[in-house]
Write an enzyme that holds these catalytic residues in place. Structure first.
Site, PDB file in Angstrom:
ATOM      1  N   LYS A  83     -13.238   5.830  -0.907  1.00 44.19           N
ATOM      2  CA  LYS A  83     -11.993   6.271  -1.981  1.00 44.19           C
ATOM      3  C   LYS A  83     -11.694   5.278  -2.595  1.00 44.19           C
ATOM      4  O   LYS A  83     -11.819   4.496  -1.955  1.00 44.19           O
ATOM      5  CB  LYS A  83     -10.470   6.918  -0.852  1.00 44.19           C
ATOM      6  CG  LYS A  83      -9.518   6.819  -1.203  1.00 44.19           C
ATOM      7  CD  LYS A  83      -8.895   7.808  -0.289  1.00 44.19           C
ATOM      8  CE  LYS A  83      -7.556   7.424  -0.865  1.00 44.19           C
ATOM      9  NZ  LYS A  83      -5.476   7.892   0.004  1.00 44.19           N
ATOM     10  N   SER A 158      -4.010  12.224  -1.082  1.00 40.55           N
ATOM     11  CA  SER A 158      -4.210  11.131  -2.375  1.00 40.55           C
ATOM     12  C   SER A 158      -5.681  10.847  -2.356  1.00 40.55           C
ATOM     13  O   SER A 158      -6.389  10.370  -2.944  1.00 40.55           O
ATOM     14  CB  SER A 158      -3.496   9.487  -2.124  1.00 40.55           C
ATOM     15  OG  SER A 158      -3.826   9.324  -1.324  1.00 40.55           O
ATOM     16  N   SER A 182      -2.715  12.442   3.382  1.00 43.79           N
ATOM     17  CA  SER A 182      -3.862  11.851   1.993  1.00 43.79           C
ATOM     18  C   SER A 182      -4.607  12.814   2.457  1.00 43.79           C
ATOM     19  O   SER A 182      -5.990  12.563   1.783  1.00 43.79           O
ATOM     20  CB  SER A 182      -3.941  10.412   1.488  1.00 43.79           C
ATOM     21  OG  SER A 182      -2.251  10.374   0.878  1.00 43.79           O
TER      22      SER A 182
END
Length: 494
Positions: A83, A158, A182
Site C-alpha cells: 500500500k 483505503s 480499510s
C-alpha cells in the site's frame, strides 16, 4: 480460452507457494504471469501506481536459492503489492498526497522487511486515498482505482488498489492498513478476503503515532488460507513498538482457513454443503444483520443471509441476534480525529494543502475535547465488554461487511443507505468502523454476488487474539460461497 499464465496468476497464494516449492512453477514465471495481468488490466483499474524495477531480479534470486537447495522463506516467490502509505526503500511512496508525489524513503517499513525476509517479491505500490483517509480509493497524484467486477464502480478503500490488484491477479498478496475498515471495505467490494488483525500482531513501524492501537497493519488474499500464510511470516513483536499482541498461532490445525479440504479451504469443500470443517468450535455462531442500527441495503443483507443458510445446511448452528452498536459512532469519530492529529502532527501548519478528506479529518480532530476523548475511550471499553460477554455464548459473530453495494467510482461516498439519507458522510462504513473499536480480529470474506454481479462481503468477528478462528470460519464460508474470478478478466479458474 485463457492461457496458463492467467490461470497461474489467479491461483490462491498458498497454491502458488506450493507449486514454487515443488518446482512446478518458478518465482520468475509467477512474476511474469502477474505482470501480464497488470499490463492487461491496470490501465483500466489503476490499482498499481508504481512498479519496482528490481522485482525481476528479486524473483530470479529466489529461483537461484531454491535451485541451490536453500529455503528462501515461507512466502518464497509470492508477488506482493505494498500500500502506498507504507514505506519502501528506494521506491516512491507518496501516501497518496501531492505533497509527497516524489518522496522516496531510505528504509523499508517493518512489514516490508518481513515480506522480503520471507522470500516475497515486491511488485510495487498499490493505490490509496491520501494518507488512507476514505472508504474509496482516489487521490490527486494517481486518480481513481476501479473495481475489477465493474470498472464503473469503486473498489472501496483505503486499501482499494491492493484489493483490485489482487482480484485481477496482478499480485499474490496485498499489504494494507485498517483504521475503520480499510482492509475489509475493499475486500468486500472486490470479492477477496481481508483481515483486520489484533493491534500489534504485525507492528506498524515506522509510525509518528507510536502508541496507535486503532489502526492496524494486515493483509488480503484471494483465499482465507492466503491470509493465514502471510500471518505466519509477518507477525511477531518488535522492540521498537510498544503495541504488541501474542505471537500468531494457527490453533488446533496447521493450516487455518485453507489448504486442506477438511479445514474448509476455498480450494476444498463444496458450495453444496458437507460437514462444517474440523477445527471450528462445536458452539453456536451469532448472526446480526445490522450492527450499526442504521439500515442495510436489502440485496446486501439477502446475500449474507443466503451464506448463513449454507452454513446451516452444512451443520452449523447460527442464531440471529440483535446487536446495535450505533450508539458508539461518536466514539469512533472522536478517536479518528485524534488519530489524524497524532499521525500528521508535524504537518498541522499546512492543513489547507491537504486534500478535502484529510483536511476535514484534521480540523475535526483539532476540535475534539479531552472530555470527548475520555467518553470515547469509555465507550470503546463498553463495546469490548459487550463482545466478551457475547463470546460466552457464541463462538463468533457474523454480520454484513458493508451497508451498501459498490457505488459509482467517481463518488466520494454514497448519499443514502437503503433509501435513507445518511446523518454523516461516514455512516455508510459504520458496519466496519464500529467493529474496529473493540480491538478484535475481524475478517471480511466473500458471501456471494448480488443481482448485478457485484461481490458482497460477510464479516467474521472472533474472540480476542483468535485470528485463527476468524480465518477458519472465513474459509468455511468461502468454500460454500465460491465466486470465481471477475468475469471481465475472461480467465477461468485453475
Amino acid at each position: 480460452m485463457p492461457g496458463s499464465a492467467e490461470r497461474v496468476a489467479l491461483l490462491p497464494a498458498h497454491e502458488q507457494a506450493r507449486r514454487i516449492r515443488r518446482g512446478e512453477l518458478s518465482a520468475a514465471g509467477l512474476l511474469e504471469a502477474c505482470m501480464g495481468q497488470l499490463e492487461r488490466h491496470n490501465g483500466t483499474l489503476n490499482a498499481v501506481v508504481t512498479v519496482d524495477p528490481r522485482a525481476p531480479e528479486a524473483a530470479r534470486s529466489i529461483d537461484r536459492r531454491l535451485a541451490a537447495g536453500q529455503d528462501p522463506g515461507p512466502l518464497a516467490g509470492l508477488v506482493v503489492g505494498i500500500k502506498d502509505v507504507t514505506e519502501t526503500a528506494g521506491l516512491r511512496t507518496t501516501y497518496g498526497s501531492a505533497l509527497f508525489a516524489d518522496h522516496v524513503p531510505e528504509e523499508d517499513a517493518l512489514v516490508v522487511r518481513r515480506f522480503r525476509a520471507a522470500g516475497a517479491v515486491i511488485l510495487g505500490k498499490t493505490n490509496t486515498p491520501e494518507f488512507a483517509a476514505g472508504g474509496t480509493t482516489w487521490n490527486d497524484v494517481f486518480g481513481i482505482t476501479r473495481n475489477p467486477w465493474d470498472p464503473t464502480r469503486t473498489a472501496g478503500g483505503s486499501t482499494g488498489g491492493g484489493a483490485a490488484a489482487l482480484a485481477a491477479g496482478m499480485i499474490s498478496l496485498a499489504q494494507g492498513t485498517d483504521l475503520g475498515g480499510s482492509l475489509r471495505i475493499p475486500a468486500s467490494f472486490c470479492g477477496v478476503v481481508g483481515l483486520r488483525p489484533t493491534a500489534g500482531l504485525i507492528p506498524t513501524l515506522p509510525s509518528p503515532y507510536l502508541w496507535d492501537d486503532l489502526q492496524v497493519t494486515g493483509t488480503m488474499g484471494r483465499a482465507a488460507a492466503d491470509v493465514a500464510l502471510s500471518l505466519r511470516a509477518l507477525s511477531g513483536p518488535a522492540a521498537e513498538s510498544p503495541i504488541a499482541a501474542p505471537p500468531w498461532s494457527p490453533g488446533a490445525r496447521e493450516d487455518p482457513g485453507g489448504g486442506d479440504p477438511a479445514d474448509g479451504a476455498p480450494d476444498g469443500g463444496s458450495a453444496d454443503g458437507g460437514d462444517i470443517p474440523a477445527g471450528l468450535p462445536d458452539r453456536p455462531f451469532a448472526y446480526c444483520p445490522d450492527v450499526a442500527g442504521f439500515g442495510i441495503d436489502p440485496e446486501v443483507e439477502a446475500v449474507c443471509r443466503a451464506a448463513i443458510d449454507r452454513l446451516r445446511s452444512a451443520g452449523a448452528e447460527v442464531r440471529e441476534i440483535a446487536l446495535d452498536l450505533g450508539w458508539a459512532r461518536d466514539a469512533f469519530r472522536a478517536l479518528r480525529g485524534h488519530w489524524f492529529v497524532a499521525q500528521l502532527y508535524d504537518g498541522l501548519d499546512r492543513i489547507d494543502r491537504y486534500g478535502v478528506n484529510v483536511a476535514a479529518n484534521l480540523r475535526a480532530g483539532l476540535e475534539v475535547s479531552a472530555r470527548e476523548l475520555g467518553a470515547a475511550e469509555n465507550a470503546r471499553r463498553r463495546v469490548r465488554e459487550r463482545f466478551v460477554k457475547l463470546f460466552e455464548t457464541f463462538a463468533a459473530l457474523l454480520t454484513p461487511c458493508m451497508a451498501v453495494p459498490p457505488f459509482a467510482a467517481e463518488e466520494n461516498y454514497p448519499r443514502q443507505i437503503a433509501g435513507r439519507p445518511m446523518r454523516t458522510y461516514i455512516d455508510w462504513v459504520a458496519p466496519t468502523f464500529l467493529l474496529s473499536l473493540p480491538g478484535l480480529p475481524v475478517a471480511s470474506v466473500p458471501a456471494g454476488l448480488d443481482s448485478t454481479g457485484l461481490p458482497v462481503g460477510l464479516q467474521v468477528v472472533a474472540p480476542p487474539f483468535d485470528e485463527a478462528l476468524a480465518l477458519r470460519l472465513a474459509g468455511a464460508v468461502q468454500a460454500r460461497c465460491p465466486l470465481g474470478p471477475p468475469p471481465c478478466l475472461e480467465a477461468a479458474g485453475p
